[in-house]
Design a protein around this motif. Structure first.
Motif, PDB file in Angstrom:
ATOM      1  N   ALA A 152       1.032  -1.211  -0.288  1.00 16.72           N
ATOM      2  CA  ALA A 152       0.091  -0.380  -0.351  1.00 16.72           C
ATOM      3  C   ALA A 152       0.688   1.218  -0.193  1.00 16.72           C
ATOM      4  O   ALA A 152       0.388   1.965  -0.461  1.00 16.72           O
ATOM      5  N   GLY A 153       1.581   1.403   1.303  1.00 14.98           N
ATOM      6  CA  GLY A 153       3.198   1.925   1.266  1.00 14.98           C
ATOM      7  C   GLY A 153       3.654   2.602  -0.786  1.00 14.98           C
ATOM      8  O   GLY A 153       4.024   3.375  -0.787  1.00 14.98           O
ATOM      9  N   SER A 154       3.663   1.686  -1.222  1.00 14.84           N
ATOM     10  CA  SER A 154       4.395   1.706  -2.840  1.00 14.84           C
ATOM     11  C   SER A 154       3.509   2.112  -3.952  1.00 14.84           C
ATOM     12  O   SER A 154       3.478   2.858  -4.773  1.00 14.84           O
ATOM     13  N   VAL A 155       1.660   1.643  -3.296  1.00 20.49           N
ATOM     14  CA  VAL A 155       1.165   2.293  -4.574  1.00 20.49           C
ATOM     15  C   VAL A 155       0.928   4.086  -3.968  1.00 20.49           C
ATOM     16  O   VAL A 155       0.734   4.516  -4.615  1.00 20.49           O
ATOM     17  N   VAL A 156       0.734   4.317  -2.494  1.00 19.38           N
ATOM     18  CA  VAL A 156       1.240   5.609  -2.707  1.00 19.38           C
ATOM     19  C   VAL A 156       1.846   6.573  -2.794  1.00 19.38           C
ATOM     20  O   VAL A 156       2.174   7.563  -3.453  1.00 19.38           O
ATOM     21  N   ALA A 157       2.910   6.252  -2.818  1.00 18.52           N
ATOM     22  CA  ALA A 157       4.356   6.602  -2.914  1.00 18.52           C
ATOM     23  C   ALA A 157       4.517   6.568  -4.941  1.00 18.52           C
ATOM     24  O   ALA A 157       4.949   7.887  -5.369  1.00 18.52           O
ATOM     25  N   LEU A 158       3.596   6.351  -5.648  1.00 17.95           N
ATOM     26  CA  LEU A 158       3.447   5.837  -7.346  1.00 17.95           C
ATOM     27  C   LEU A 158       2.471   6.811  -7.440  1.00 17.95           C
ATOM     28  O   LEU A 158       2.466   8.205  -7.834  1.00 17.95           O
ATOM     29  N   GLY A 159       1.294   7.395  -6.321  1.00 18.46           N
ATOM     30  CA  GLY A 159       0.314   8.309  -6.610  1.00 18.46           C
ATOM     31  C   GLY A 159       0.659   9.718  -6.437  1.00 18.46           C
ATOM     32  O   GLY A 159       0.543  10.364  -6.928  1.00 18.46           O
ATOM     33  N   THR A 160       1.537   9.410  -6.038  1.00 21.50           N
ATOM     34  CA  THR A 160       2.687  11.132  -4.604  1.00 21.50           C
ATOM     35  C   THR A 160       3.400  11.666  -6.867  1.00 21.50           C
ATOM     36  O   THR A 160       3.409  12.799  -6.297  1.00 21.50           O
ATOM     37  N   PHE A 219       4.441  14.398 -10.955  1.00 23.35           N
ATOM     38  CA  PHE A 219       4.577  15.054 -12.522  1.00 23.35           C
ATOM     39  C   PHE A 219       3.524  16.040 -13.659  1.00 23.35           C
ATOM     40  O   PHE A 219       3.808  16.301 -14.831  1.00 23.35           O
ATOM     41  N   SER A 220       2.607  15.554 -12.898  1.00 21.72           N
ATOM     42  CA  SER A 220       1.174  16.663 -13.230  1.00 21.72           C
ATOM     43  C   SER A 220       0.935  18.154 -13.546  1.00 21.72           C
ATOM     44  O   SER A 220       0.957  18.637 -14.381  1.00 21.72           O
ATOM     45  N   THR A 221       1.683  18.660 -12.659  1.00 20.10           N
ATOM     46  CA  THR A 221       2.053  19.863 -12.132  1.00 20.10           C
ATOM     47  C   THR A 221       3.695  20.134 -12.783  1.00 20.10           C
ATOM     48  O   THR A 221       3.693  21.345 -13.109  1.00 20.10           O
ATOM     49  N   ASP A 257       9.312  19.288 -20.869  1.00 21.67           N
ATOM     50  CA  ASP A 257       9.522  18.465 -21.651  1.00 21.67           C
ATOM     51  C   ASP A 257       9.637  17.192 -20.685  1.00 21.67           C
ATOM     52  O   ASP A 257       9.833  15.944 -21.018  1.00 21.67           O
ATOM     53  N   ASP A 258      11.368  17.676 -19.791  1.00 14.45           N
ATOM     54  CA  ASP A 258      12.175  16.735 -19.429  1.00 14.45           C
ATOM     55  C   ASP A 258      11.426  16.906 -17.851  1.00 14.45           C
ATOM     56  O   ASP A 258      12.825  16.005 -17.362  1.00 14.45           O
ATOM     57  N   PHE A 259      10.688  17.694 -17.927  1.00  5.98           N
ATOM     58  CA  PHE A 259      11.114  17.254 -15.848  1.00  5.98           C
ATOM     59  C   PHE A 259      11.981  18.009 -15.147  1.00  5.98           C
ATOM     60  O   PHE A 259      13.052  17.275 -14.444  1.00  5.98           O
ATOM     61  N   SER A 260      12.113  18.961 -15.670  1.00  4.59           N
ATOM     62  CA  SER A 260      13.050  19.835 -15.015  1.00  4.59           C
ATOM     63  C   SER A 260      12.944  20.479 -13.714  1.00  4.59           C
ATOM     64  O   SER A 260      13.777  21.357 -13.346  1.00  4.59           O
ATOM     65  N   SER A 261      11.988  20.443 -13.601  1.00  3.82           N
ATOM     66  CA  SER A 261      11.209  21.539 -12.229  1.00  3.82           C
ATOM     67  C   SER A 261      11.574  20.985 -11.128  1.00  3.82           C
ATOM     68  O   SER A 261      11.730  19.694 -11.280  1.00  3.82           O
ATOM     69  N   SER A 262      11.209  21.662 -10.601  1.00  3.35           N
ATOM     70  CA  SER A 262      11.351  21.549  -9.208  1.00  3.35           C
ATOM     71  C   SER A 262      10.733  20.110  -8.530  1.00  3.35           C
ATOM     72  O   SER A 262      10.234  19.091  -7.964  1.00  3.35           O
ATOM     73  N   ASN A 263       8.857  20.057  -9.106  1.00  2.00           N
ATOM     74  CA  ASN A 263       8.250  19.459  -8.913  1.00  2.00           C
ATOM     75  C   ASN A 263       8.328  17.410  -9.791  1.00  2.00           C
ATOM     76  O   ASN A 263       8.183  17.103  -9.408  1.00  2.00           O
ATOM     77  N   GLY A 264       9.356  18.653 -10.794  1.00  2.00           N
ATOM     78  CA  GLY A 264       9.049  16.956 -11.524  1.00  2.00           C
ATOM     79  C   GLY A 264       9.817  15.905 -10.746  1.00  2.00           C
ATOM     80  O   GLY A 264      10.357  14.844 -11.176  1.00  2.00           O
ATOM     81  N   THR A 265      11.526  16.964 -10.371  1.00  3.89           N
ATOM     82  CA  THR A 265      12.504  16.281  -9.740  1.00  3.89           C
ATOM     83  C   THR A 265      12.753  15.658  -8.841  1.00  3.89           C
ATOM     84  O   THR A 265      12.207  14.485  -8.756  1.00  3.89           O
ATOM     85  N   ALA A 266      11.098  16.225  -7.731  1.00  2.00           N
ATOM     86  CA  ALA A 266      10.652  15.113  -6.927  1.00  2.00           C
ATOM     87  C   ALA A 266      10.255  13.744  -7.342  1.00  2.00           C
ATOM     88  O   ALA A 266      10.474  13.262  -6.141  1.00  2.00           O
TER      89      ALA A 266
END
Length: 209
Positions: free
Chosen positions: A59-67, A72-74, A78-87
């Motif tokens: 369940a924790g791995s599913v929560v981490a994947l959803g997080t 990524f949605s924020t 294109d390369d997830f170079s923002s802070s949210n993409g990096t996190a």
């Protein structure tokens, strides 16, 4: 009326080669998918072990994947170079490594315990074939082969001790008649007298003439 019989043995663990192949597959699936399929490994561990700890980890791995997907949605790059993409990418990779490592730990521990339990059960019953279930006794065994087993608490055989009989007294010997002893004494006196007077008988005849 049937008794309880023998307890069924624990299931025999799969071969070691098969377990190694499965572990390599699930670890590679978690790492090579960049963490997107990392949840499959803890799901496999939870199904095999059936322990609450493995289900909580899944369940924790599913929560981490959803997080990570939410981060990524924020990210609009294109390369997830923002802070949210990096996190999000960091959480995804860490989740993949954690899922692979915990899956190996849980799977190895589970099958080691199963192998030890199976070995202990088989060592307790070395003479039982197969899975150590009780074998039926042939119907002719009871009539053709007499049992030599004795009851555990058989009474000791009673021995008859003969009672000693009192000795039978010998019949009393009767004393010789007194008359026989008297005659014997007279004969002894007469023989003594004849020895002392050898010519007494002849002299008496001559005097008589």
């Amino acid at each position: 009326m049937q008794g309880h019989g023998y307890a069924p043995p624990p299931p025999q663990p799969p071969p070691t080669g098969l377990l190694v192949v499965l572990r390599v597959f699930f670890v590679a699936l978690a790492l090579l998918s960049m963490g997107f399929l990392a949840w499959v490994a803890p799901l496999r561990a939870a199904i095999v072990t059936r322990r609450p700890a493995e289900w909580w980890f899944f369940a924790g791995s599913v929560v981490a994947l959803g997080t990570s997907f939410a981060l990524f949605s924020t990210d609009h790059t294109d390369d997830f170079s923002s802070s949210n993409g990096t996190a999000g990418m960091t959480i995804l990779l860490l989740n993949a490594a954690a899922c692979a490592g915990y899956y190996l730990y849980a799977d190895i521990r589970h099958f080691r315990r199963r192998r030890q339990a199976y070995a202990a059960h088989t060592s307790l019953m070395p003479g039982m074939p197969g899975y150590a279930y009780p074998q039926p006794v042939p119907p002719f065994a009871a009539t053709t082969a007499p049992s030599t087993q004795q009851p555990p608490y058989a009474p000791a055989p009673m021995t008859h001790t003969p009672v000693p009989r009192p000795p039978v007294p010998a019949p009393p010997q009767r004393p010789a008649p007194v008359r026989i002893n008297q005659v014997r004494a007279e004969l002894d006196e007469l023989s003594d007298y004849l020895r002392k007077h050898p010519g007494g008988q002849g002299g008496s005849h001559e005097s008589g003439r």
